[in-house]
Write a protein that holds these residues in place. Sequence first.
Motif, PDB file in Angstrom:
ATOM      1  N   UNK A  36       0.802  -1.231   0.000  1.00 17.03           N
ATOM      2  CA  UNK A  36       0.000   0.000   0.000  1.00 17.03           C
ATOM      3  C   UNK A  36       0.832   1.277   0.000  1.00 17.03           C
ATOM      4  N   UNK A  37       2.077   1.204   0.457  1.00 15.45           N
ATOM      5  CA  UNK A  37       2.918   2.399   0.536  1.00 15.45           C
ATOM      6  C   UNK A  37       3.828   2.567  -0.665  1.00 15.45           C
ATOM      7  N   UNK A  38       3.798   1.623  -1.603  1.00 11.87           N
ATOM      8  CA  UNK A  38       4.756   1.663  -2.714  1.00 11.87           C
ATOM      9  C   UNK A  38       4.661   2.942  -3.551  1.00 11.87           C
ATOM     10  N   UNK A  39       3.459   3.415  -3.915  1.00 14.64           N
ATOM     11  CA  UNK A  39       3.404   4.690  -4.651  1.00 14.64           C
ATOM     12  C   UNK A  39       4.031   5.855  -3.882  1.00 14.64           C
ATOM     13  N   UNK A  40       3.800   5.902  -2.564  1.00 13.41           N
ATOM     14  CA  UNK A  40       4.386   6.953  -1.737  1.00 13.41           C
ATOM     15  C   UNK A  40       5.902   6.836  -1.690  1.00 13.41           C
ATOM     16  N   UNK A  41       6.409   5.613  -1.580  1.00 16.96           N
ATOM     17  CA  UNK A  41       7.853   5.390  -1.557  1.00 16.96           C
ATOM     18  C   UNK A  41       8.480   5.879  -2.855  1.00 16.96           C
ATOM     19  N   UNK A  42       7.860   5.530  -3.982  1.00 14.97           N
ATOM     20  CA  UNK A  42       8.366   5.959  -5.292  1.00 14.97           C
ATOM     21  C   UNK A  42       8.415   7.481  -5.364  1.00 14.97           C
ATOM     22  N   UNK A  43       7.366   8.140  -4.874  1.00 15.03           N
ATOM     23  CA  UNK A  43       7.305   9.606  -4.922  1.00 15.03           C
ATOM     24  C   UNK A  43       8.353  10.239  -4.018  1.00 15.03           C
ATOM     25  N   UNK A  44       8.470   9.763  -2.784  1.00 16.59           N
ATOM     26  CA  UNK A  44       9.390  10.373  -1.825  1.00 16.59           C
ATOM     27  C   UNK A  44      10.853  10.147  -2.209  1.00 16.59           C
ATOM     28  N   UNK A  45      11.151   9.010  -2.811  1.00 18.32           N
ATOM     29  CA  UNK A  45      12.535   8.729  -3.196  1.00 18.32           C
ATOM     30  C   UNK A  45      12.866   9.287  -4.576  1.00 18.32           C
ATOM     31  N   UNK A  46      11.891   9.891  -5.221  1.00 23.63           N
ATOM     32  CA  UNK A  46      12.133  10.519  -6.516  1.00 23.63           C
ATOM     33  C   UNK A  46      12.546   9.551  -7.596  1.00 23.63           C
ATOM     34  N   UNK A  47      11.906   8.400  -7.633  1.00 18.54           N
ATOM     35  CA  UNK A  47      12.273   7.386  -8.606  1.00 18.54           C
ATOM     36  C   UNK A  47      11.071   7.032  -9.468  1.00 18.54           C
ATOM     37  N   UNK A  48      11.194   6.003 -10.287  1.00 19.41           N
ATOM     38  CA  UNK A  48      10.133   5.621 -11.210  1.00 19.41           C
ATOM     39  C   UNK A  48       9.342   4.430 -10.676  1.00 19.41           C
ATOM     40  N   UNK A  49       8.162   4.205 -11.277  1.00 13.62           N
ATOM     41  CA  UNK A  49       7.371   3.038 -10.902  1.00 13.62           C
ATOM     42  C   UNK A  49       8.138   1.750 -11.171  1.00 13.62           C
TER      43      UNK A  49
END
Length: 410
Positions: A36-49
């Motif tokens: 459930x947190x994967x989209x947030x992790x991608x956004x906060x770490x500034x990386x891609x899906x």
Amino acid sequence: MTSLPEIKTPMTPRRTALVGGLMVAAGPLSISLYGPALPTIVSELGTSDAMGKLSLAVYFAAFALAQLVCGPLSDSWGRRKVTALFLVLYVLGSLVAAFGGSIELLLVGRVLQGIGVSVGVALSRAMVRDQFTGTESIRILTLINLILTVAPAIAPTLGSFILLFGSWHLLFLVMGAYGLALIALTQWATRETHPEAARVRFRLGNVLRNYWVLLRSSAFMVPGLVLALSFGGFYGFAALLPFVLIDEIGLSTFGFAMVMLIQTGAFITGNVLAGYAASRLTGPRMVQVGLVLIGLAGIGFAVGLRLFPNAVPAVMLPVALWMLALAFIGPSTTAAAMAGFGSIAGAAGAMTGVFQVGGGFVGATIASVAFVQASTALTTLTPIMAGLTIAVALVQRIAVRSKAMSPPQT
């Protein structure tokens, strides 16, 4: 069949199942808890899906391959010592993932976690094989198998609940805390099941030779392939269901969570029935029941959505049948694969884990990348996996009958 070495203070079946189940749970929980947190992790770490999904892939790969090492190590050093060593790596990986602050360190953390949890599947099975055979081992493996498959069903909900109290970093701290609890459990509440008299020296040549023995043995490979194909189908449709039910049929996120209770309920029911049947049916009969169920599931997947487009029962009835099938197939095939290899139970347990997790990885990967539309994959790939599962089992049965009927050579 290789006789079991005498263990002066064996654990009870109930304690063995409880410890094994808690060890096994770390693997699927660490796969699904942070979903459930994967989209947030991608956004906060500034990386891609794609990089976010890679964190799942590297974990899965490490999880599968590390079993090839931890199993033989436990045959040489003992189950408890190797379990502690690998769980320390798991805790370390959890901390690196929680505090790394970059996608690169997240990937490093996930690799360490995957290596660490490999002991769960491999050594829980070895601990069962050290102490029990036959019907008793099937009953214990049924309970362990229940946790192995139910854990990923409840993990996303649990992860969402944990996120109410903090950021995604908290999820990895919870994983680390669970790893510490497992270390305490396996060191202070678990007995060593692999006595020193039965241990073999760890040498690379011996390890490769043991795996070669397993890979050359039809007694191991046939149940191993049945295990891989049946669980490959499960992980395949598990990867597809969110896209079919939410994107194509139109369920809400909450509706999807409610519908998925059918999958969990079916597997729990299946394990209850399998536990009851284990004392009345032989292992091969248990597998035959599972093959009938998985065949019906494959037919349901092939025709359900084609006859009733956008109908939830057309999807979930085959899912329920497949989950019932896994409850009968998983423990019996695992016990059958390991039955004749008591002297290398760690290696045999590791290889069955590789087949099961590796089959899941292959099934999920094919389902995700080989088809444009999820429903097409569901109605095509899953029936093929069901057919292959049955075919492998039937080929072995025909070979055994032919051998039994052939006249003795003079």
